[in-house]
Design a protein around this motif. Structure first.
Motif, PDB file in Angstrom:
ATOM      1  N   GLU A  74       2.901  10.116  -5.404  1.00  0.00           N
ATOM      2  CA  GLU A  74       1.691   9.302  -5.310  1.00  0.00           C
ATOM      3  C   GLU A  74       1.895   7.964  -4.588  1.00  0.00           C
ATOM      4  O   GLU A  74       1.023   7.560  -3.818  1.00  0.00           O
ATOM      5  N   VAL A  77       1.665   8.708  -0.956  1.00  0.00           N
ATOM      6  CA  VAL A  77       0.299   9.117  -0.615  1.00  0.00           C
ATOM      7  C   VAL A  77      -0.571   7.873  -0.459  1.00  0.00           C
ATOM      8  O   VAL A  77      -1.313   7.736   0.531  1.00  0.00           O
ATOM      9  N   LEU A  78      -0.482   6.946  -1.409  1.00  0.00           N
ATOM     10  CA  LEU A  78      -1.281   5.716  -1.341  1.00  0.00           C
ATOM     11  C   LEU A  78      -0.911   4.877  -0.121  1.00  0.00           C
ATOM     12  O   LEU A  78      -1.800   4.313   0.543  1.00  0.00           O
ATOM     13  N   LEU A  81      -2.502   6.580   2.856  1.00  0.00           N
ATOM     14  CA  LEU A  81      -3.966   6.421   2.854  1.00  0.00           C
ATOM     15  C   LEU A  81      -4.384   5.040   3.334  1.00  0.00           C
ATOM     16  O   LEU A  81      -5.523   4.849   3.755  1.00  0.00           O
ATOM     17  N   ASP A  82      -3.460   4.108   3.309  1.00  0.00           N
ATOM     18  CA  ASP A  82      -3.734   2.741   3.754  1.00  0.00           C
ATOM     19  C   ASP A  82      -3.300   2.499   5.204  1.00  0.00           C
ATOM     20  O   ASP A  82      -3.398   1.386   5.697  1.00  0.00           O
ATOM     21  N   ARG A  88      -6.294   9.543   7.746  1.00  0.00           N
ATOM     22  CA  ARG A  88      -6.143   9.243   6.316  1.00  0.00           C
ATOM     23  C   ARG A  88      -6.992  10.211   5.496  1.00  0.00           C
ATOM     24  O   ARG A  88      -8.128   9.924   5.148  1.00  0.00           O
ATOM     25  N   HIS A  89      -6.423  11.330   5.201  1.00  0.00           N
ATOM     26  CA  HIS A  89      -7.097  12.401   4.464  1.00  0.00           C
ATOM     27  C   HIS A  89      -6.169  12.814   3.325  1.00  0.00           C
ATOM     28  O   HIS A  89      -5.094  13.379   3.570  1.00  0.00           O
ATOM     29  N   ARG A  90      -6.553  12.481   2.114  1.00  0.00           N
ATOM     30  CA  ARG A  90      -5.678  12.732   0.956  1.00  0.00           C
ATOM     31  C   ARG A  90      -5.222  14.184   0.894  1.00  0.00           C
ATOM     32  O   ARG A  90      -4.035  14.454   0.672  1.00  0.00           O
ATOM     33  N   ILE A  93      -2.557  14.848   3.500  1.00  0.00           N
ATOM     34  CA  ILE A  93      -1.318  14.130   3.175  1.00  0.00           C
ATOM     35  C   ILE A  93      -0.591  14.837   2.032  1.00  0.00           C
ATOM     36  O   ILE A  93       0.616  15.092   2.100  1.00  0.00           O
ATOM     37  N   GLU A  94      -1.320  15.173   0.975  1.00  0.00           N
ATOM     38  CA  GLU A  94      -0.705  15.877  -0.154  1.00  0.00           C
ATOM     39  C   GLU A  94      -0.190  17.255   0.275  1.00  0.00           C
ATOM     40  O   GLU A  94       0.871  17.691  -0.177  1.00  0.00           O
TER      41      GLU A  94
END
Length: 190
Positions: A74, A77-78, A81-82, A88-90, A93-94
């Protein structure tokens, strides 16, 4: 008269990509994985968007080293996302983190490169398209590879993404026969 494939337009970054990278057979596991991940990020976007952000992606994802990314969680990931330099697509990315773990398993078992090239008997499929309209978006083979990747734990690797990936990595030579790159790429096959 020979002319390059029309999909690349005239923008320098796209023409250079077409002329020097697209369709060139890739045999290195990590490089194949990077290209599959980038094709997954492209879903719903244009390839030129990803191409323009590729250096930022490489920096943000530690050079696309799946052995590093597999240990992420996480906090990473954060951080991603920044990052305005990438898509920036959760979910994507995950998926990249999970795909790194899936890559490790395949790499350990047989090699990701061998896993992919086995579908093509170790040599690029040489298509003979004369018009862009003839080139499919996906095939039964890309559908099978997609199913097998998903079974192995990959995400964002549907049949269309897999076909675009196979074209980009030279598993399939889809340069039009009228394009000077068709013969050049065909000559690079092992």
């Amino acid at each position: 008269m020979s002319e390059r494939c029309g999909w690349c337009g005239s923008e320098e970054i796209y023409v250079n990509y077409h002329d020097t990278e697209w369709g060139v057979p890739e045999y290195e596991s990590r490089a194949l994985w990077e290209k599959l991940i980038l094709d997954g990020f492209q879903a719903g976007l244009s390839w030129i968007t990803i191409l323009k952000k590729r250096d930022a992606f490489r920096e943000a994802f530690d050079g696309f080293d799946p052995n590093i990314i597999a240990g992420w969680g996480e906090p990473e990931v954060l951080r991603l996302l920044d990052n305005p330099g990438i898509v920036r697509h959760r979910g994507k990315i995950e998926a990249t983190i999970g795909n790194a773990r899936a890559w490790q398993k395949i790499e350990q078992q047989q090699g990701f490169d061998k896993f992919l090239w086995t579908y093509f008997d170790g040599k690029p499929l040489q298509n003979q398209w004369t018009k862009l309209a003839e080139v499919p978006a996906f095939t039964p083979l890309s559908t099978q590879i997609s199913k097998d990747l998903k079974k192995a734990g990959f995400r964002f690797c549907g049949p269309t993404i897999v076909y675009a990936f196979a074209q980009a990595c030279g598993l399939i030579n889809d340069h039009l026969v009228t394009c000077p790159c068709h013969a050049e790429v065909a000559a690079m096959a092992r």
